[in-house]
Design a protein around this motif. Structure first.
Motif, PDB file in Angstrom:
ATOM      1  N   PRO A  44       0.627  -1.297   0.062  1.00 52.46           N
ATOM      2  CA  PRO A  44      -0.054  -0.073   0.080  1.00 52.46           C
ATOM      3  C   PRO A  44       0.781   1.466   0.089  1.00 52.46           C
ATOM      4  O   PRO A  44       0.394   2.398  -0.781  1.00 52.46           O
ATOM      5  CB  PRO A  44      -0.916  -0.205   1.342  1.00 52.46           C
ATOM      6  CG  PRO A  44      -0.940  -1.656   1.637  1.00 52.46           C
ATOM      7  CD  PRO A  44       0.318  -2.239   1.068  1.00 52.46           C
ATOM      8  N   ALA A  76       2.173   1.817  -3.672  1.00 45.89           N
ATOM      9  CA  ALA A  76       1.082   2.417  -4.517  1.00 45.89           C
ATOM     10  C   ALA A  76       0.921   4.082  -4.279  1.00 45.89           C
ATOM     11  O   ALA A  76       0.871   4.690  -5.178  1.00 45.89           O
ATOM     12  CB  ALA A  76       0.027   1.872  -4.331  1.00 45.89           C
ATOM     13  N   THR A  86      -1.575   0.026 -10.264  1.00 45.84           N
ATOM     14  CA  THR A  86      -2.035  -1.486 -10.679  1.00 45.84           C
ATOM     15  C   THR A  86      -1.272  -2.749 -10.189  1.00 45.84           C
ATOM     16  O   THR A  86      -1.756  -3.609  -9.863  1.00 45.84           O
ATOM     17  CB  THR A  86      -2.354  -1.315 -12.073  1.00 45.84           C
ATOM     18  OG1 THR A  86      -3.026  -0.070 -12.488  1.00 45.84           O
ATOM     19  CG2 THR A  86      -3.062  -2.413 -12.760  1.00 45.84           C
ATOM     20  N   PHE A 125      -1.616  -3.577  -6.738  1.00 49.11           N
ATOM     21  CA  PHE A 125      -2.713  -4.008  -6.545  1.00 49.11           C
ATOM     22  C   PHE A 125      -2.860  -5.540  -6.774  1.00 49.11           C
ATOM     23  O   PHE A 125      -3.213  -6.388  -6.086  1.00 49.11           O
ATOM     24  CB  PHE A 125      -3.823  -3.415  -7.230  1.00 49.11           C
ATOM     25  CG  PHE A 125      -4.066  -1.805  -6.727  1.00 49.11           C
ATOM     26  CD1 PHE A 125      -3.597  -1.439  -5.499  1.00 49.11           C
ATOM     27  CD2 PHE A 125      -4.766  -1.136  -7.495  1.00 49.11           C
ATOM     28  CE1 PHE A 125      -4.059  -0.049  -5.274  1.00 49.11           C
ATOM     29  CE2 PHE A 125      -4.988   0.272  -7.368  1.00 49.11           C
ATOM     30  CZ  PHE A 125      -4.275   0.787  -6.051  1.00 49.11           C
ATOM     31  N   SER A 171      -9.183 -12.935  -3.481  1.00 51.37           N
ATOM     32  CA  SER A 171      -7.733 -11.870  -3.657  1.00 51.37           C
ATOM     33  C   SER A 171      -7.254 -12.348  -5.044  1.00 51.37           C
ATOM     34  O   SER A 171      -6.839 -11.515  -5.798  1.00 51.37           O
ATOM     35  CB  SER A 171      -7.099 -11.787  -2.714  1.00 51.37           C
ATOM     36  OG  SER A 171      -7.725 -11.219  -1.305  1.00 51.37           O
ATOM     37  N   VAL A 224      -7.032  -7.797 -12.249  1.00 53.26           N
ATOM     38  CA  VAL A 224      -6.214  -6.569 -12.257  1.00 53.26           C
ATOM     39  C   VAL A 224      -5.403  -6.525 -13.277  1.00 53.26           C
ATOM     40  O   VAL A 224      -5.300  -5.795 -14.187  1.00 53.26           O
ATOM     41  CB  VAL A 224      -5.626  -6.339 -11.035  1.00 53.26           C
ATOM     42  CG1 VAL A 224      -4.765  -5.127 -11.168  1.00 53.26           C
ATOM     43  CG2 VAL A 224      -6.818  -5.895  -9.802  1.00 53.26           C
ATOM     44  N   HIS A 253     -13.147  -5.770  -8.698  1.00 55.95           N
ATOM     45  CA  HIS A 253     -13.482  -5.534  -7.327  1.00 55.95           C
ATOM     46  C   HIS A 253     -15.191  -5.899  -7.311  1.00 55.95           C
ATOM     47  O   HIS A 253     -15.877  -5.302  -6.534  1.00 55.95           O
ATOM     48  CB  HIS A 253     -13.445  -4.408  -7.100  1.00 55.95           C
ATOM     49  CG  HIS A 253     -11.814  -3.995  -6.968  1.00 55.95           C
ATOM     50  ND1 HIS A 253     -10.845  -4.214  -6.100  1.00 55.95           N
ATOM     51  CD2 HIS A 253     -11.139  -2.924  -7.707  1.00 55.95           C
ATOM     52  CE1 HIS A 253      -9.758  -3.665  -6.565  1.00 55.95           C
ATOM     53  NE2 HIS A 253      -9.837  -2.761  -7.412  1.00 55.95           N
ATOM     54  N   PHE A 290      -8.367  -6.475  -2.791  1.00 55.66           N
ATOM     55  CA  PHE A 290      -8.463  -6.055  -1.684  1.00 55.66           C
ATOM     56  C   PHE A 290      -9.317  -6.734  -0.550  1.00 55.66           C
ATOM     57  O   PHE A 290      -9.478  -6.166   0.516  1.00 55.66           O
ATOM     58  CB  PHE A 290      -8.993  -4.620  -1.480  1.00 55.66           C
ATOM     59  CG  PHE A 290      -8.275  -3.727  -2.501  1.00 55.66           C
ATOM     60  CD1 PHE A 290      -7.022  -3.923  -2.885  1.00 55.66           C
ATOM     61  CD2 PHE A 290      -8.871  -2.409  -3.153  1.00 55.66           C
ATOM     62  CE1 PHE A 290      -6.275  -3.236  -3.936  1.00 55.66           C
ATOM     63  CE2 PHE A 290      -8.109  -1.733  -3.818  1.00 55.66           C
ATOM     64  CZ  PHE A 290      -6.823  -2.045  -4.255  1.00 55.66           C
ATOM     65  N   MET A 298      -4.662   1.975   0.311  1.00 49.98           N
ATOM     66  CA  MET A 298      -5.076   1.452  -1.071  1.00 49.98           C
ATOM     67  C   MET A 298      -6.150   2.198  -1.537  1.00 49.98           C
ATOM     68  O   MET A 298      -6.130   2.690  -2.777  1.00 49.98           O
ATOM     69  CB  MET A 298      -5.602   0.088  -0.922  1.00 49.98           C
ATOM     70  CG  MET A 298      -4.667  -1.005  -0.678  1.00 49.98           C
ATOM     71  SD  MET A 298      -3.326  -1.120  -2.051  1.00 49.98           S
ATOM     72  CE  MET A 298      -2.738  -2.891  -1.616  1.00 49.98           C
ATOM     73  N   THR A 354      -5.859   4.940  -4.800  1.00 54.06           N
ATOM     74  CA  THR A 354      -6.648   5.108  -5.944  1.00 54.06           C
ATOM     75  C   THR A 354      -7.512   6.276  -6.154  1.00 54.06           C
ATOM     76  O   THR A 354      -7.508   7.025  -7.515  1.00 54.06           O
ATOM     77  CB  THR A 354      -7.974   4.070  -5.926  1.00 54.06           C
ATOM     78  OG1 THR A 354      -7.417   2.588  -5.882  1.00 54.06           O
ATOM     79  CG2 THR A 354      -8.769   3.933  -7.139  1.00 54.06           C
TER      80      THR A 354
END
Length: 252
Positions: A14, A17, A54, A57, A69, A76, A144, A154, A165, A169
């Motif tokens: 996280p 990202a 991305t 993720f 997940s 993803v 998602h 997630f 996270m 985004t």
């Protein structure tokens, strides 16, 4: 943290990202002609940095060792190969027309040549749709899908890590909107001081409004539908815009 998860990856991704999105924001000319970090080719670097979330993720979902997940993570990374090419081709059009790979110089070019802004209409629309796919928002929220795989990549995240996270985004949406505003709409339009900042923010908010309207008006599509749409519609449209910009550059 799930017992079977890779703890180091699960806890650190996280932050990667969030850092990538924050770094890309430093190259967007929000206030004035030059951002805090500006150099030749920073357009490519911004697109690259916006790809890192991305990838994180995907790795986050894969390292969680949860079936939901893992499925979300695969979706993803599959989507990544669908929207990334149209998005890159779309932003290349204004760069070719401006004769520069620098975001600030592209924005300045269209601020001085406002009559050329409408010529990139197709590329602008492609960039908006591709950005929606990059953000994994409806109708491209396949990774998602709550009705299918709980929370996707997630699913196992909660608390502070899940917040980072989501924050990454949301920041990516703002930075992506700012990038499109600078590249396609002339940024601050060459206005001085606070007026330029207001103009830039207004145009960025307009792009966010388009993204939000798309999310509100559409329903989720299937993964293969998105891939077909990106490669059969968005990519050819972006390529057509790029060829058109090459011709216009030769004329002007």
């Amino acid at each position: 943290v799930p017992k079977a998860a890779d703890k180091v990856m699960f806890l650190s991704l996280p932050y990667f990202a969030l850092a990538a999105v924050a770094a890309s924001a430093m190259m967007i000319p929000v206030w004035g002609a030059l951002p805090p970090c500006s150099f030749d080719g920073d357009l490519v670097v911004v697109v690259y940095l916006l790809t890192i979330p991305t990838v994180t993720f995907f790795l986050a979902g894969w390292s969680s060792s949860s079936p939901y997940s893992v499925i979300g993570a695969v979706r993803v990374i599959t989507q990544l190969f669908a929207y990334e090419v149209p998005l890159m081709l779309a932003v290349l059009g204004p760069a070719v027309m401006a004769g520069s790979w620098n975001v600030s110089e592209i924005a300045s070019f269209f601020a001085q040549n406002k009559q050329l802004i409408p010529l990139n209409g197709i590329g602008f629309m492609v960039a908006i749709v591709a950005l929606q796919g990059k953000l994994e928002r409806v109708p491209f929220d396949i990774p998602h899908g709550e009705t299918e795989i709980v929370g996707g990549a997630f699913t196992e995240y909660s608390g502070r890590l899940f917040g980072f996270m989501r924050l990454a985004t949301d920041m990516e949406m703002v930075v992506g909107a700012a990038l499109i505003s600078a590249v396609f709409l002339g940024g601050s339009l060459g206005l001085p001081g606070a007026w330029g900042f207001v103009a830039f923010v207004a145009k960025s908010l307009f792009i966010v409004l388009l993204l939000s309207a798309m999310r509100a008006l559409m329903a989720r599509i299937r993964l293969e539908q998105m891939i077909n749409f990106c490669w059969k519609v968005l990519a050819p449209a972006a390529l057509l815009q790029l060829l058109f910009d090459i011709v216009v550059k030769g004329i002007i």
